[in-house]
Motif scaffolding. Structure first.
Motif, mmCIF file in Angstrom:
data_model
loop_
_atom_site.group_PDB
_atom_site.id
_atom_site.type_symbol
_atom_site.label_atom_id
_atom_site.label_comp_id
_atom_site.label_asym_id
_atom_site.label_seq_id
_atom_site.Cartn_x
_atom_site.Cartn_y
_atom_site.Cartn_z
ATOM 1 N N ALA A 10 0.862 -1.178 0.000
ATOM 2 C CA ALA A 10 0.000 0.000 0.000
ATOM 3 C C ALA A 10 0.900 1.231 0.000
ATOM 4 N N CYS A 11 0.777 2.086 -1.030
ATOM 5 C CA CYS A 11 1.691 3.213 -1.222
ATOM 6 C C CYS A 11 0.929 4.533 -1.176
ATOM 7 N N SER A 12 1.608 5.562 -0.682
ATOM 8 C CA SER A 12 1.034 6.904 -0.648
ATOM 9 C C SER A 12 1.242 7.586 -2.004
ATOM 10 N N HIS A 13 0.371 8.532 -2.326
ATOM 11 C CA HIS A 13 0.472 9.271 -3.573
ATOM 12 C C HIS A 13 1.186 10.598 -3.299
ATOM 13 N N THR A 14 2.457 10.499 -2.953
ATOM 14 C CA THR A 14 3.280 11.663 -2.651
ATOM 15 C C THR A 14 4.471 11.695 -3.601
ATOM 16 N N ARG A 15 5.235 12.789 -3.544
ATOM 17 C CA ARG A 15 6.382 12.923 -4.444
ATOM 18 C C ARG A 15 7.355 11.771 -4.262
ATOM 19 N N VAL A 16 7.659 11.441 -3.027
ATOM 20 C CA VAL A 16 8.440 10.241 -2.714
ATOM 21 C C VAL A 16 7.474 9.256 -2.058
ATOM 22 N N PRO A 17 7.028 8.227 -2.792
ATOM 23 C CA PRO A 17 6.012 7.323 -2.231
ATOM 24 C C PRO A 17 6.527 6.606 -0.977
ATOM 25 N N VAL A 18 5.634 6.440 -0.025
ATOM 26 C CA VAL A 18 5.884 5.632 1.168
ATOM 27 C C VAL A 18 5.038 4.380 1.024
ATOM 28 N N CYS A 19 5.685 3.219 1.003
ATOM 29 C CA CYS A 19 5.000 1.944 0.749
ATOM 30 C C CYS A 19 5.122 1.042 1.970
ATOM 31 N N LEU A 20 3.980 0.533 2.422
ATOM 32 C CA LEU A 20 3.931 -0.350 3.590
ATOM 33 C C LEU A 20 3.299 -1.676 3.219
ATOM 34 N N ASN A 21 3.600 -2.678 4.019
ATOM 35 C CA ASN A 21 2.907 -3.953 3.906
ATOM 36 C C ASN A 21 1.407 -3.714 4.109
ATOM 37 N N PRO A 22 0.539 -4.358 3.307
ATOM 38 C CA PRO A 22 -0.906 -4.089 3.465
ATOM 39 C C PRO A 22 -1.430 -4.351 4.864
ATOM 40 N N ALA A 23 -0.756 -5.207 5.646
ATOM 41 C CA ALA A 23 -1.196 -5.428 7.020
ATOM 42 C C ALA A 23 -1.064 -4.160 7.857
ATOM 43 N N TYR A 24 -0.174 -3.251 7.449
ATOM 44 C CA TYR A 24 0.051 -2.000 8.173
ATOM 45 C C TYR A 24 -0.558 -0.811 7.438
ATOM 46 N N ALA A 25 -1.524 -1.061 6.570
ATOM 47 C CA ALA A 25 -2.094 0.020 5.768
ATOM 48 C C ALA A 25 -2.716 1.106 6.640
ATOM 49 N N ALA A 32 -0.606 8.446 8.354
ATOM 50 C CA ALA A 32 0.173 9.135 9.392
ATOM 51 C C ALA A 32 1.668 9.044 9.104
ATOM 52 N N THR A 33 2.138 7.884 8.636
ATOM 53 C CA THR A 33 3.563 7.729 8.341
ATOM 54 C C THR A 33 3.986 8.620 7.185
ATOM 55 N N ALA A 34 3.193 8.629 6.118
ATOM 56 C CA ALA A 34 3.520 9.474 4.964
ATOM 57 C C ALA A 34 3.520 10.949 5.345
ATOM 58 N N ALA A 35 2.542 11.372 6.157
ATOM 59 C CA ALA A 35 2.495 12.776 6.574
ATOM 60 C C ALA A 35 3.676 13.125 7.472
ATOM 61 N N ALA A 36 4.112 12.205 8.323
ATOM 62 C CA ALA A 36 5.232 12.485 9.219
ATOM 63 C C ALA A 36 6.546 12.628 8.458
ATOM 64 N N LEU A 37 6.721 11.863 7.383
ATOM 65 C CA LEU A 37 7.985 11.887 6.639
ATOM 66 C C LEU A 37 7.975 12.878 5.483
ATOM 67 N N ALA A 38 6.813 13.414 5.130
ATOM 68 C CA ALA A 38 6.721 14.289 3.955
ATOM 69 C C ALA A 38 7.639 15.508 4.043
ATOM 70 N N PRO A 39 7.723 16.244 5.161
ATOM 71 C CA PRO A 39 8.606 17.425 5.182
ATOM 72 C C PRO A 39 10.077 17.087 4.938
ATOM 73 N N VAL A 40 10.553 16.007 5.539
ATOM 74 C CA VAL A 40 11.948 15.621 5.359
ATOM 75 C C VAL A 40 12.194 15.157 3.925
ATOM 76 N N LEU A 41 11.291 14.354 3.400
ATOM 77 C CA LEU A 41 11.463 13.860 2.029
ATOM 78 C C LEU A 41 11.428 15.007 1.025
ATOM 79 N N ALA A 42 10.648 16.062 1.315
ATOM 80 C CA ALA A 42 10.612 17.205 0.401
ATOM 81 C C ALA A 42 11.950 17.925 0.374
ATOM 82 N N GLU A 43 12.707 17.923 1.472
ATOM 83 C CA GLU A 43 14.000 18.597 1.521
ATOM 84 C C GLU A 43 15.072 17.852 0.745
#
Length: 510
Positions: free
Chosen positions: A313-328, A333-344
């Motif tokens: 299961a992947c996020s639709h962000t510039r740098v996709p964050v992909c998790l095992n579907p069991a952790y969907a 929350a994970t994609a939102a937490a990492l988005a600022p750092v990944l944008a830099e």
């Protein structure tokens, strides 16, 4: 006139009853069994000690199924052992032994029917509780499927507990035997795990053990790799052998009409003891494998070492964050937490183009310690991929989605920046300043974990030291963070290889 001969009467064939004799005896025992009356007690204990705790966990099969195995046994051991001992002591308590000795059925057949009735009611109650817990989990889970081996081990434990309690009541027919058998069975079962030391322990044959006992609740188990049946197979073999041996011992006294059973009963008891002893020996050869399970060489199938296939299961962000579907459920929350750092760091040389959840690897340390981490570097592959290890994959108390997101911001975010800037090595003063500057620009805390307490699963060197306020590195970090985003990115695009190689000093930072 002669009298005619009387007409011969045709014999009427005897009609067999609806139930054979053994079936009628079992039906009679089922209608009058003590276990039927304590089933509500067992169900209430299961709800209080197992179901509520399982529902408080994330809807992951790897968490709820092993906890069900342990909790169901502790919930059913009191009612099953006590009811079986009460049923087994019935003839002795009521002083009817001499009366039933003249029955046509052997003594062992009567005892077997009474034990079977107790076991049937116990299994019915357990299967009902199992169906409710697994049914609710199936509706809540976002990936994976039911783990049936923990259910099988718990189910195989009930006949063994019933047989042991029944034997205690039969051999010592007293009103004190049922409570003593129930309490004794509980303490023996609960204390059976206290002697486990490391992954190679004969005591892991205890049916309470659904995973390496030293690790505790482990959501990462049986998620990326199959649930190993090695230890459950040994446990089922042990429980079956124990049940057969106890029932064989009950037939040894024989009695009227049953003396012919003594030799077969002795052979059955010996075979059961042999099976149980073999299972204990096999459990002692087990060891912790790289995927967090107990592997027994004689029972291990190499096909179980292959990773499970799944669609992440992947996020639709510039740098996709992909998790095992069991952790969907953790993905937003994970994609939102990492988005600022990944944008830099997105687009910089060596920066990850995707963040992908990885499986944890396990290694037995000294004593009962277990070392857990990643098998590969944090960033690897072409194009580069950052391998993410969620904190809820690691043993310990489960965390809420918000707590996991906060841990991602304070631990994984700095680790991503450190990998991009320092290449996984101990950072130089200039690298440390740039790492702190990017975290400041991303709104991330720069007072994260120290080198002595890195994020779980990572080496201490992967966590960058924090520049002390007032130090030259801290001043350079504040100066670099104050630049416009376009100016920072342009400078990093030109100088990142030299910065990563350690050829940039603090004075050369803009």
């Amino acid at each position: 006139m002669t009298a005619g001969a009387p007409a011969g009467q045709r014999p009427v064939p005897a009609r067999p009853g609806r139930w054979p004799t053994a079936g009628r005896l079992l039906r009679l025992e089922l209608r009058n069994n003590a276990m039927l009356w304590v089933l509500p007690v067992a169900a209430a204990l299961f709800w209080f000690t197992t179901y509520r705790k399982a529902m408080a966990m994330p809807p992951l099969w790897s968490l709820r199924a092993p906890s069900m195995q342990t909790g169901a046994l502790l919930a059913f051991v009191f009612p099953v052992a006590g009811a079986a001992a009460w049923t087994g002591s019935r003839e002795g308590r009521r002083h009817t032994t001499d009366l039933v000795m003249i029955a046509a059925r052997p003594r062992w057949a009567r005892l077997l029917a009474a034990w079977a009735a107790t076991t049937c009611w116990a299994m019915a109650g357990y299967l009902g509780c199992l169906a409710v817990l697994y049914g609710v989990t199936a509706q809540q889970a976002t990936g994976g499927g039911p783990l049936w081996w923990p259910a099988a081990v718990a189910g195989a434990s009930l006949p063994a507990l019933s047989a042991l309690g029944f034997a205690a009541g039969t051999l010592v027919p007293s009103r004190f035997t049922p409570p003593l058998a129930a309490v004794g069975a509980f303490f023996v079962l609960a204390l059976s795990t206290e002697l486990i030391n490391g992954s190679q322990s004969y005591w892991q044959i205890s049916p309470l053990v659904a995973r390496p006992w030293d690790i505790g609740p482990d959501a990462g188990m049986a998620t990326f790799y199959p649930y190993l049946p090695d230890l459950p197979l040994a446990q089922v073999m042990f429980l079956t052998g124990l049940t057969v041996a106890v029932l064989g011992v009950l037939a040894l006294p024989g009695g009227p009409g049953g003396t012919w059973l003594r030799r077969p009963a002795a052979a059955i008891a010996a075979a059961g003891l042999l099976a149980a002893g073999t299972a204990v020996a096999l459990a002692g050869t087990g060891k912790l494998d790289a995927h967090g399970m107990i592997a027994i060489p004689a029972l291990h199938d190499a096909a179980s070492d292959r990773p499970l296939h799944y669609t992440p299961a992947c996020s639709h962000t510039r740098v996709p964050v992909c998790l095992n579907p069991a952790y969907a459920g953790y993905l937003p929350a994970t994609a939102a937490a990492l988005a600022p750092v990944l944008a830099e760091v997105a687009g910089l040389p060596g920066a990850p183009v995707r963040v992908s959840q990885a499986a944890a690897t396990y290694r037995q340390g000294p004593g009962n310690s277990v070392i857990i981490g990643l098998a590969s570097p944090d960033i690897s592959g072409s194009p580069p991929v950052f391998h993410l290890l969620l904190l809820d994959q690691l043993p310990g108390p489960t965390m809420t989605t918000g707590a996991v997101a906060a841990a991602m911001r304070s631990g994984t975010g700095p680790a991503i920046v450190a990998d991009v800037i320092a290449g996984g090595r101990s950072p130089s003063p200039a690298q440390r300043a740039v790492i702190a500057a990017l975290l400041i620009a991303a709104g991330q805390p720069v007072h994260g974990p120290s080198p002595s307490s890195p994020p779980a699963g990572r080496e201490p060197s992967m966590t960058p030291p924090v520049p002390a306020p007032g130090s030259p590195a801290y001043a350079a970090a504040r100066r670099f963070a104050a630049l416009p985003a376009s100016a920072r990115r342009a400078w990093l695009a030109r100088h990142l290889p030299a910065l990563r190689a350690g050829r940039i000093t603090l004075a050369q930072l803009p």
